[in-house]
Write a protein that holds these residues in place. Structure first.
Motif, PDB file in Angstrom:
ATOM      1  N   GLN A   1      22.824   0.452 114.185  1.00  0.00           N
ATOM      2  CA  GLN A   1      21.958  -0.554 113.581  1.00  0.00           C
ATOM      3  C   GLN A   1      20.759  -0.907 114.466  1.00  0.00           C
TER       4      GLN A   1
ATOM      5  N   GLN B   1      22.729  -1.348 106.889  1.00  0.00           N
ATOM      6  CA  GLN B   1      21.954  -1.948 107.972  1.00  0.00           C
ATOM      7  C   GLN B   1      22.235  -3.442 108.123  1.00  0.00           C
ATOM      8  N   ASP B   2      22.419  -4.146 107.014  1.00  0.00           N
ATOM      9  CA  ASP B   2      22.615  -5.597 107.073  1.00  0.00           C
ATOM     10  C   ASP B   2      24.084  -6.014 107.052  1.00  0.00           C
ATOM     11  N   THR B   3      25.002  -5.057 107.105  1.00  0.00           N
ATOM     12  CA  THR B   3      26.429  -5.359 107.100  1.00  0.00           C
ATOM     13  C   THR B   3      26.929  -5.479 108.540  1.00  0.00           C
ATOM     14  N   GLU B   4      27.790  -6.443 108.770  1.00  0.00           N
ATOM     15  CA  GLU B   4      28.340  -6.637 110.112  1.00  0.00           C
ATOM     16  C   GLU B   4      29.171  -5.420 110.531  1.00  0.00           C
TER      17      GLU B   4
END
Length: 130
Positions: A72, A6-9
């Motif tokens: 996302q 979720q927090d990865t580009e």
């Protein structure tokens, strides 16, 4: 992707996908004689590789980045609906290209749209019991 990345580009996820596929791709190229002198001396090779590069960047990499971003910012079910809509987009491109559409294609399109509707329809929540 939604749970673990979720927090990865999205660009980093797509790049990781391509890094992971490099070794198997090279194995396939080696066993299909891609690196043979006869293949490398073909005059159409550079043009073909250019078009493959364009398709991979704009057709696949950009689509993956957009898809990962969509996952996302939305639900996985909504994002997976893209998979169901791809045949409909292909059907539209076929019409634009002059292909004929029969009842089989129309029926399949209706089934696909109904499946997308079912997948995205909100389910009624059951009352919680303690």
């Amino acid at each position: 992707i939604k749970n673990y990345l979720q927090d990865t580009e999205p660009l980093a996820i797509a790049a990781g996908n391509y890094v992971g596929i490099i070794a198997p791709s090279l194995v396939v190229l080696i066993f299909t004689d891609f690196f043979a002198a006869e293949t490398l001396n073909q005059p159409e090779l550079l043009t073909s590789l250019l078009y493959i590069g364009i398709l991979s960047i704009f057709g696949t990499a950009a689509a993956k980045i957009i898809f990962f971003r969509l996952v996302q910012i939305s639900t996985p079910v909504f994002a997976s609906s893209v998979t169901y809509l791809m045949p409909l987009v292909a059907l539209i491109w076929g019409v634009i290209d002059g292909e004929e559409i029969g009842m089989l294609q129309i029926g399949a399109a209706v089934i696909i749209l109904f499946g997308v509707y079912l997948a995205n329809s909100s389910k009624k929540k059951k009352p919680e019991t303690d």
